[in-house]
Structure formats: C-alpha cells, structure tokens
Design a protein around this motif. Structure first.
Motif, mmCIF file in Angstrom:
data_model
loop_
_atom_site.group_PDB
_atom_site.id
_atom_site.type_symbol
_atom_site.label_atom_id
_atom_site.label_comp_id
_atom_site.label_asym_id
_atom_site.label_seq_id
_atom_site.Cartn_x
_atom_site.Cartn_y
_atom_site.Cartn_z
ATOM 1 N N ARG A 42 1.287 -1.480 -0.076
ATOM 2 C CA ARG A 42 -0.352 0.050 -0.163
ATOM 3 C C ARG A 42 0.550 1.270 0.015
ATOM 4 N NH1 ARG A 42 -4.792 1.666 4.251
ATOM 5 N NH2 ARG A 42 -5.565 3.238 3.675
ATOM 6 N N ALA B 46 -10.440 -3.478 2.248
ATOM 7 C CA ALA B 46 -10.559 -3.390 0.578
ATOM 8 C C ALA B 46 -9.579 -1.916 1.418
ATOM 9 C CB ALA B 46 -10.804 -3.261 -0.239
ATOM 10 N N TYR B 47 -8.563 -0.724 0.323
ATOM 11 C CA TYR B 47 -8.644 0.520 0.812
ATOM 12 C C TYR B 47 -8.541 0.876 -0.452
ATOM 13 C CZ TYR B 47 -3.908 -1.978 -0.855
ATOM 14 O OH TYR B 47 -2.874 -2.238 -0.681
ATOM 15 N N PHE C 17 -10.999 0.726 -5.727
ATOM 16 C CA PHE C 17 -10.014 -0.677 -4.839
ATOM 17 C C PHE C 17 -8.618 -1.816 -4.597
ATOM 18 C CE2 PHE C 17 -14.215 1.260 -4.260
ATOM 19 C CZ PHE C 17 -14.108 2.315 -2.642
ATOM 20 N N LYS C 18 -8.754 -2.576 -3.830
ATOM 21 C CA LYS C 18 -7.381 -2.658 -3.602
ATOM 22 C C LYS C 18 -8.034 -3.717 -2.606
ATOM 23 C CE LYS C 18 -2.580 -4.532 -4.474
ATOM 24 N NZ LYS C 18 -3.295 -5.469 -5.913
ATOM 25 N N LEU C 19 -7.968 -5.101 -3.027
ATOM 26 C CA LEU C 19 -8.165 -5.652 -1.258
ATOM 27 C C LEU C 19 -6.719 -5.822 -0.505
ATOM 28 C CD1 LEU C 19 -9.785 -8.640 -2.776
ATOM 29 C CD2 LEU C 19 -10.889 -7.291 -2.284
ATOM 30 N N THR C 20 -7.074 -5.599 1.012
ATOM 31 C CA THR C 20 -5.847 -5.629 1.646
ATOM 32 C C THR C 20 -4.900 -7.280 2.629
ATOM 33 O OG1 THR C 20 -8.202 -6.524 4.019
ATOM 34 C CG2 THR C 20 -7.442 -4.318 3.746
ATOM 35 N N SER D 201 -7.145 -9.830 3.539
ATOM 36 C CA SER D 201 -8.418 -10.374 3.296
ATOM 37 C C SER D 201 -7.971 -11.428 2.022
ATOM 38 C CB SER D 201 -9.280 -9.465 2.476
ATOM 39 O OG SER D 201 -9.853 -8.567 3.233
#
Length: 343
Positions: free
Chosen positions: A16, A103-104, A118-121, A124
């Motif tokens: 991130r 997601a963030y 959005f991209k998954l954390t 997750s």
C-alpha cells in the motif's frame, strides 16, 4: 475510450502506498463538499479545488481508511467434515463463517473516467487464499473422478487463484465516496456489495476433468446369408492368381475338320443348282452349330420347289445392248412371257 490510469500501488503483490492518487476536476461537485464536511472532526476550509483535493487525499491515505466491500458466508470445513443436524440453524452456526472482504482506495479520478479503485487488504487476500486451498480445492477434488494428472491440475488451479486475487481491483463510480465515514473508512452503498461478491466468487473456478477417450472399435463386416460361418470375408475378394492369356480369333483350330472343304467355289456353283447342294461326306462327324432360334416360335417353312435360275458363271459375256432382258444377259425381250410363267 480514455486510457485506464492506475498507480503502481494497484499492481499485484504491491504494498500500500503512503498517499492516494486523487485527481479532481476544475469544478467540485456539491455532494463531495458535503461529505468532506460531515466526516471531518476539525473544521477545515473547503473553498477551492486544491483544498478539497488535500482534504480528500489525507483522509483516504490514513491507515484506518479501510472499506468493507462485501461479506461472504463460507463453510468452515469441507463437505465431508461438516456437521449434520436436523436443525438448519445449528448447521449454519457450526458449519459456516462470515468473511468480511476489506479494501482500501488506491485511485480517485474525477476527470477522465469518474471512478474510484479499491484494492483488497493483505488480510482479506490471505483469508481467501486459505479458504481456496483448504476447503474449495478439497471439495472439487472429492467431487470429480481420479485421473493421472488430477493433483497437478488442482495445484495449478490454486496457483492461478493466488495470482487472480492479488490482481483483483474493484472499480466503481466516484459516487461511492458518499459512503465515506470518519477516519476514511466506509462501505459500499446502493447494492454495490453484491457486485463485488459476484466478482470474487467468480474467481473460484471448478475443476474440469479431461473428457473420456473415445476408443475406436473395429467391427468385422457381416457375412452374407449364403456364406459359411467360418469363411474369411476378405479372402473372397482376391483376384485369381492365374488368368488365361488372350488368344487371337484366327489362331483357333476348328473343332470339326470335316466342315471345311477345299472344293472350288466357282466349279461348285457352275455344276449344280440351289436344290442340288449337299454336304460332303462323312456326314456323321458334322455337328450342328449352337443356335438360339429353336427356342422361339417361327412359322413353318414353305416347301415349294425353287426354280433353277441360271447363275452368273453360266451366262456368256456379251456387250450390253437393247437385247438384254430380265431373264438374263443373253435372252431377248420376246421371251419375257416364258420366264414370267415359270416364276
């Protein structure tokens, strides 16, 4: 179609970023201004585009800015290990778990595509990979028949899922920012969570076994009713090894030598009439030639005697003139009635 611009932080296995890429248009939408004023605990001036961009970037770049995209109800164990109970509520409590997909935000574009990405954390992603390996792969392997490359195919399917879930980026309209809450967290509104759920569950592919091999069966051709049971069908179609050579017709030797005669034809016709013709001796050796005329009905032959007419060899040669008659070349015209009565 405008190009799809994404930062490097949206790539697979990328960490991130410290800041979120936010691009605003020359005019800020009123709903965005109201949303930023609602989530900010400290009142900040929002009178220009750079002030909106700075406030939104700082809010979304916070470590607590985690969004809940959807929630998945997944089994805790493979089908063979699930608890069986007559009460469906008890089965649901002991056999299923609720997985929140978080997601963030990595990209906000309000100029070209008006979208937010959005991209998954990592948590997750790790939970989904674990479920795919321990439960999904076990179930699909148990529900398909075995073949030589089955384990290798299951392993390959799991590796493809790892790549796909790390590349997964959900894109939606920028109006999703209306669900923004304090500290940058939020959740999708207007049924967008169902769309994320369908996209993620579409990555859990089934195991497709290879199609069964088709074996060609060679069948023996059926025998004819008149053929013996133990006869070889193919041996009957072979040509004979010895074929008689063709023989010229003029080389054939007659079967009865007595049928031929060396008598001069001119002297024979000169010495006898048509009624005096007889076959030379010996007659017993003569064989009647084959004829099919006896197989058909014919009218009886007339037995009246045929008058003896002079042959060309009996006529004397004389120049043609007015004395030539129908009876012969040497007969005058006045004897026509005599010959007519005899005929």
């Amino acid at each position: 179609m405008p190009p799809q611009l994404l930062p490097a932080s949206a790539a697979a296995f990328a960490p991130r970023a410290n800041t979120v890429n936010v691009v605003l248009s020359s005019k800020v939408e009123p709903w965005l201004t109201q949303t930023l004023k609602r989530i900010n605990r400290i009142k900040r001036p929002l009178n220009s585009v750079p002030q909106h961009q700075r406030c939104l970037t700082e809010t979304l770049s916070s470590s607590t800015a985690i969004w809940t995209l959807t929630s998945l109800m997944l089994p805790k164990a493979p089908d063979s290990e699930l608890r069986k109970d007559s009460n469906p509520l008890i089965e649901a409590l002991f056999n299923y778990q609720l997985l929140h997909v978080e997601a963030y935000i990595v990209h906000v574009d309000m100029v070209l595509r008006n979208e937010v990405a959005f991209k998954l954390t990592p948590d997750s992603i790790e939970s989904l990979i674990e479920y795919h390996k321990d439960i999904h792969c076990v179930d699909i392997s148990a529900n398909t028949y075995s073949w030589s490359e089955k384990e290798m195919q299951v392993k390959k399917l799991h590796e493809e899922f790892i790549q796909a879930i790390n590349k997964f980026v959900y894109r939606t309209h920028v109006s999703a920012l209306e669900g923004l809450e304090e500290d940058g967290a939020g959740e999708l509104l207007c049924g967008k969570s169902d769309e994320v759920k369908n996209n993620i569950m579409g990555l859990f592919l089934p195991l497709l076994p290879p199609p069964p091999r088709i074996v060609d069966v060679v069948r023996q051709p059926p025998l004819l009713p008149s053929s013996p049971a133990n006869a070889n069908w193919w041996s009957q179609s072979t040509l004979p090894s010895s074929v008689p050579a063709p023989v010229d017709s003029w080389r054939v030797i007659p079967s009865s030598p007595s049928t031929t005669s060396s008598v001069d034809s001119n002297s024979l016709w000169a010495s006898m009439g048509l009624t005096d013709i007889q076959l030379p001796s010996p007659t017993p050796s003569y064989s009647q030639p084959y004829s099919t005329s006896a197989m058909f009905y014919s009218s009886p032959q007339v037995s009246a005697p045929i008058p003896s007419l002079p042959l060309p060899s009996m006529l004397a040669q004389q120049p043609c003139g007015i004395s030539v008659g129908y009876g012969g070349f040497n007969q005058p015209w006045d004897r026509y009635q005599e010959y007519a009565t005899t005929m």
